[in-house]
Design an enzyme around this catalytic site. Sequence first.
Site, PDB file in Angstrom:
ATOM      1  N   LEU A 135      47.967  32.021  36.221  1.00 46.18           N
ATOM      2  CA  LEU A 135      48.822  31.008  35.484  1.00 46.18           C
ATOM      3  C   LEU A 135      50.219  31.337  35.140  1.00 46.18           C
ATOM      4  O   LEU A 135      50.882  30.720  34.304  1.00 46.18           O
ATOM      5  CB  LEU A 135      48.115  30.069  34.485  1.00 46.18           C
ATOM      6  CG  LEU A 135      46.820  29.421  35.005  1.00 46.18           C
ATOM      7  CD1 LEU A 135      46.180  28.865  33.863  1.00 46.18           C
ATOM      8  CD2 LEU A 135      47.254  28.593  36.110  1.00 46.18           C
ATOM      9  N   CYS A 136      50.369  32.650  35.509  1.00 45.69           N
ATOM     10  CA  CYS A 136      51.782  33.347  34.997  1.00 45.69           C
ATOM     11  C   CYS A 136      52.952  33.078  35.819  1.00 45.69           C
ATOM     12  O   CYS A 136      52.747  33.086  37.159  1.00 45.69           O
ATOM     13  CB  CYS A 136      51.419  34.986  34.902  1.00 45.69           C
ATOM     14  SG  CYS A 136      52.487  36.015  34.071  1.00 45.69           S
ATOM     15  N   HIS A 137      54.084  32.574  35.183  1.00 43.92           N
ATOM     16  CA  HIS A 137      55.239  32.343  36.000  1.00 43.92           C
ATOM     17  C   HIS A 137      55.966  33.694  36.600  1.00 43.92           C
ATOM     18  O   HIS A 137      55.941  34.694  35.793  1.00 43.92           O
ATOM     19  CB  HIS A 137      56.167  31.821  35.149  1.00 43.92           C
ATOM     20  CG  HIS A 137      56.000  30.217  34.769  1.00 43.92           C
ATOM     21  ND1 HIS A 137      54.954  30.089  33.726  1.00 43.92           N
ATOM     22  CD2 HIS A 137      56.111  29.060  35.269  1.00 43.92           C
ATOM     23  CE1 HIS A 137      54.775  28.836  33.438  1.00 43.92           C
ATOM     24  NE2 HIS A 137      55.347  28.269  34.445  1.00 43.92           N
ATOM     25  N   MET A 167      53.585  39.360  29.202  1.00 50.62           N
ATOM     26  CA  MET A 167      52.310  39.831  30.169  1.00 50.62           C
ATOM     27  C   MET A 167      52.880  40.637  31.027  1.00 50.62           C
ATOM     28  O   MET A 167      52.061  41.654  31.541  1.00 50.62           O
ATOM     29  CB  MET A 167      52.281  38.524  31.058  1.00 50.62           C
ATOM     30  CG  MET A 167      51.367  37.365  30.264  1.00 50.62           C
ATOM     31  SD  MET A 167      49.613  37.848  29.276  1.00 50.62           S
ATOM     32  CE  MET A 167      49.119  38.345  30.631  1.00 50.62           C
ATOM     33  N   GLU A 168      54.288  40.912  31.282  1.00 49.27           N
ATOM     34  CA  GLU A 168      54.752  41.759  32.361  1.00 49.27           C
ATOM     35  C   GLU A 168      54.613  43.339  31.744  1.00 49.27           C
ATOM     36  O   GLU A 168      54.216  44.270  32.440  1.00 49.27           O
ATOM     37  CB  GLU A 168      56.208  41.709  32.977  1.00 49.27           C
ATOM     38  CG  GLU A 168      56.377  40.623  33.867  1.00 49.27           C
ATOM     39  CD  GLU A 168      55.953  39.255  33.195  1.00 49.27           C
ATOM     40  OE1 GLU A 168      55.673  38.224  34.261  1.00 49.27           O
ATOM     41  OE2 GLU A 168      55.831  39.100  32.195  1.00 49.27           O
ATOM     42  N   ASP A 213      43.217  57.437  38.050  1.00 54.09           N
ATOM     43  CA  ASP A 213      43.040  57.653  39.136  1.00 54.09           C
ATOM     44  C   ASP A 213      43.603  59.117  39.648  1.00 54.09           C
ATOM     45  O   ASP A 213      42.860  59.657  40.498  1.00 54.09           O
ATOM     46  CB  ASP A 213      43.780  56.732  40.126  1.00 54.09           C
ATOM     47  CG  ASP A 213      43.569  56.787  41.672  1.00 54.09           C
ATOM     48  OD1 ASP A 213      42.410  56.783  42.270  1.00 54.09           O
ATOM     49  OD2 ASP A 213      44.538  56.902  42.386  1.00 54.09           O
TER      50      ASP A 213
END
Length: 162
Positions: free
Chosen positions: A74-76, A112-113, A127
């Site tokens: 739901l992130c723009h 969020m980014e 990794d």
Amino acid sequence: MGLTHFNEDGEAWMVDVTEKQVTVREAEAKGMITMNEEAFQAVQKGTNQKGDVLATARIAGIMGAKQTSSLIPLCHPIPMTRCTIEFELLPKRRSIVATCKARTEGKTGIEMETLTGVNVALLTIYDMCKALDKKMVIGHISLIHKTGGKSGEIINDWKEDE
């Protein structure tokens, strides 16, 4: 203020930002990975067989931040005008702190980014070093600063020893 990603029927939805004001928005997030001495030394000395761990993690973190709306349902989509990933090595703890800073001029925030950028950078370190340490710990990931938008400035103290 309730949860904004649910409508009045309790269904998940993407928040409508049409009426929000365009402002400059900045955010910063941090996180940390802790590893054994052999893996830490390989990162610090640049002797990891897979290559330059921090350079690779930096690019991966930026790429991850740019893909946030593809990963978080739901992130723009955000047109980032700046994104950086920096690392601090903490030899006594055998830890690496990743910091992601991002900026945009838009109708919704960029927190969020930055959180995604930190996570992807740390996962990339994992990794690239897992052949040397399969017990690495990633954690203490949090938003530490944000500006812009209706909620204004938010500061969250971050201490690597917590």
